[in-house]
Scaffold this motif. Structure first.
Motif, PDB file in Angstrom:
ATOM      1  N   THR A  24     -19.973  30.733  -7.921  1.00 16.02           N
ATOM      2  CA  THR A  24     -18.744  30.289  -7.234  1.00 16.02           C
ATOM      3  C   THR A  24     -17.748  31.412  -6.952  1.00 16.02           C
ATOM      4  O   THR A  24     -16.761  31.186  -6.263  1.00 16.02           O
ATOM      5  CB  THR A  24     -18.036  29.222  -8.093  1.00 16.02           C
ATOM      6  OG1 THR A  24     -17.611  29.801  -9.341  1.00 16.02           O
ATOM      7  CG2 THR A  24     -18.951  28.038  -8.358  1.00 16.02           C
ATOM      8  N   ASN A  25     -17.998  32.588  -7.484  1.00 12.84           N
ATOM      9  CA  ASN A  25     -17.011  33.653  -7.278  1.00 12.84           C
ATOM     10  C   ASN A  25     -17.700  35.013  -7.194  1.00 12.84           C
ATOM     11  O   ASN A  25     -17.452  35.910  -7.981  1.00 12.84           O
ATOM     12  CB  ASN A  25     -15.989  33.642  -8.414  1.00 12.84           C
ATOM     13  CG  ASN A  25     -14.805  34.558  -8.142  1.00 12.84           C
ATOM     14  OD1 ASN A  25     -14.400  34.760  -6.991  1.00 12.84           O
ATOM     15  ND2 ASN A  25     -14.245  35.115  -9.202  1.00 12.84           N
ATOM     16  N   LEU A  26     -18.562  35.150  -6.175  1.00 12.62           N
ATOM     17  CA  LEU A  26     -19.293  36.397  -5.984  1.00 12.62           C
ATOM     18  C   LEU A  26     -18.623  37.256  -4.909  1.00 12.62           C
ATOM     19  O   LEU A  26     -18.049  36.744  -3.949  1.00 12.62           O
ATOM     20  CB  LEU A  26     -20.739  36.102  -5.583  1.00 12.62           C
ATOM     21  CG  LEU A  26     -21.600  35.356  -6.624  1.00 12.62           C
ATOM     22  CD1 LEU A  26     -22.971  35.088  -6.039  1.00 12.62           C
ATOM     23  CD2 LEU A  26     -21.707  36.156  -7.912  1.00 12.62           C
ATOM     24  N   VAL A  27     -18.708  38.543  -5.106  1.00 14.99           N
ATOM     25  CA  VAL A  27     -18.167  39.489  -4.109  1.00 14.99           C
ATOM     26  C   VAL A  27     -19.334  40.280  -3.526  1.00 14.99           C
ATOM     27  O   VAL A  27     -19.852  41.200  -4.166  1.00 14.99           O
ATOM     28  CB  VAL A  27     -17.143  40.444  -4.739  1.00 14.99           C
ATOM     29  CG1 VAL A  27     -16.622  41.422  -3.686  1.00 14.99           C
ATOM     30  CG2 VAL A  27     -15.991  39.661  -5.370  1.00 14.99           C
ATOM     31  N   PRO A  28     -19.756  39.933  -2.331  1.00 11.89           N
ATOM     32  CA  PRO A  28     -20.904  40.632  -1.737  1.00 11.89           C
ATOM     33  C   PRO A  28     -20.515  42.014  -1.205  1.00 11.89           C
ATOM     34  O   PRO A  28     -19.368  42.252  -0.815  1.00 11.89           O
ATOM     35  CB  PRO A  28     -21.317  39.697  -0.605  1.00 11.89           C
ATOM     36  CG  PRO A  28     -20.049  39.029  -0.208  1.00 11.89           C
ATOM     37  CD  PRO A  28     -19.253  38.844  -1.452  1.00 11.89           C
ATOM     38  N   VAL A  29     -21.461  42.906  -1.238  1.00  6.67           N
ATOM     39  CA  VAL A  29     -21.282  44.243  -0.643  1.00  6.67           C
ATOM     40  C   VAL A  29     -22.284  44.366   0.496  1.00  6.67           C
ATOM     41  O   VAL A  29     -23.498  44.268   0.283  1.00  6.67           O
ATOM     42  CB  VAL A  29     -21.492  45.352  -1.674  1.00  6.67           C
ATOM     43  CG1 VAL A  29     -21.407  46.720  -1.004  1.00  6.67           C
ATOM     44  CG2 VAL A  29     -20.460  45.221  -2.803  1.00  6.67           C
ATOM     45  N   VAL A  30     -21.778  44.554   1.702  1.00  9.87           N
ATOM     46  CA  VAL A  30     -22.634  44.641   2.892  1.00  9.87           C
ATOM     47  C   VAL A  30     -22.607  46.081   3.397  1.00  9.87           C
ATOM     48  O   VAL A  30     -21.532  46.661   3.618  1.00  9.87           O
ATOM     49  CB  VAL A  30     -22.153  43.684   3.999  1.00  9.87           C
ATOM     50  CG1 VAL A  30     -23.083  43.775   5.200  1.00  9.87           C
ATOM     51  CG2 VAL A  30     -22.073  42.252   3.460  1.00  9.87           C
TER      52      VAL A  30
END
Length: 346
Positions: A24-30
């Motif tokens: 519910t609280n992920l920070v993706p790195v693209v």
């Protein structure tokens, strides 16, 4: 997610993360080219999230759908319950708690005898009827489990036998319920383990006790057993070698606890007589064999003494025997006694 690379297939991106990850609280790195930018539609990856990438020209865009799934949980290695035994009264409930070692925290609850106590999917145990059951808490692989013995307290009947369950299991040996004492079979190897004794003598140490047809230990009462009468005192112990006053009358029980009947009893230097009902005789003549004796108001056999009975005089000698059909000098006078023992010249 920085440590878990996704797999791109067209415009779909699939990422697998450890089982314990909070989606519910992920920070993706693209990763994009230096002048390109991207926008993520949110941090909650419980459902698919879109990532829109704008190329370096500032106008060309492409949208990707990112789906995050969890890896299979590590299998459990241990399960422990907060209680290994549980005692409940009928209709009462209590919830057991299971601690599982491993990522998969799934627990299945079952009761082997739900007629005595049930358990729901959250471990809540509810007592249904007096008895015993075992609650199983089993992990998802069905190989690791923990158990809790549940005692539903109270009286129970099983195959015509009656017993009582306490917060420690079957009541055995002597136990007390509502002010009364009972005795439960103490031998764990017996098929009657825990069954309450009825209509039976029980030896405890050097003393004997009796339980009636309801299993209650008898106190202050006469008991007829195998044709013999016995008496138990206020503690329930069988009385032996002792005089007993019961309903205003005196009785005697011998060394085996048997009430004496139709016999002379010696106490110290004195003799007493108990009749066919076991009652100590008082103020009366006793025929023993072909001879007559007299006992006074305290029950003592008189010796060497004049006795006035029904207006007539009699005499008993040093052995207590009534003189009859004879003459005897008593003091300075010789007295005559007829065949019925009456003194004819008092």
């Amino acid at each position: 997610l920085a440590e878990k690379a996704g797999t791109i297939t067209g415009t779909s991106v699939a990422v697998k993360v450890p089982y314990a990850t909070d989606l519910t609280n992920l920070v993706p790195v693209v990763t994009v080219s230096p002048k390109a930018i991207y926008d993520v539609s949110g941090k909650d990856f419980t459902n698919a999230v879109t990532v829109t990438v704008t190329a370096e020209d500032g106008t060309t865009t492409k949208t990707y759908t990112v789906t995050v799934t969890k890896e299979a949980p590590q299998p459990p290695t241990k399960i422990v319950l907060n209680k290994i035994t549980l005692a409940l009264d009928v209709t009462k409930s209590e919830t057991l708690k299971a601690t599982v070692t491993g990522e998969d925290q799934t627990v299945t609850w079952t009761s082997i005898l739900p007629e005595f106590a049930t358990v729901d999917s959250n471990g809540k145990v509810t007592a249904k009827a007096t008895g015993m059951t075992v609650i199983y808490a089993t992990t998802s692989d069905e190989e690791i489990y923990a158990t809790c013995i549940v005692y539903v307290k109270g009286w129970y009947s099983d195959g015509g036998q009656r017993g009582y369950i306490t917060d420690k299991g079957f009541a055995t040996d002597w136990f007390k319920v509502d002010g009364k004492y009972y005795y439960g079979e103490p031998n764990q190897n017996s098929e009657n383990y825990g069954a309450v004794y009825t209509n039976k003598w029980i030896k405890d140490g050097s003393k004997w006790y009796y339980v009636d047809g309801s299993g209650v230990m008898v106190t202050n009462k006469w008991i007829k057993s195998s044709g013999k009468w016995h008496y138990v005192d206020g503690s329930g112990a069988m009385v032996t070698s002792k005089w007993i006053k019961s309903s205003g009358k005196y009785y005697y029980v011998d060394g085996s606890g048997i009430m004496a009947t139709n016999k002379w009893l010696k106490s110290g230097s004195k003799y007493y007589y108990v009749d066919g009902s076991g009652i100590m005789a008082t103020n009366k003549w006793i025929k023993s064999g072909s001879k007559y004796y007299y006992v006074d108001k305290s029950g003592v056999m008189l010796t060497s003494k004049w006795i006035k009975s029904s207006g007539k005089w009699y005499y008993v000698d040093a052995k207590g025997v009534m003189l009859a059909n004879t003459s005897k000098k008593i003091g300075k006078k010789t007295y005559k006694f007829n065949k019925t023992g009456v003194c004819t010249n008092p």
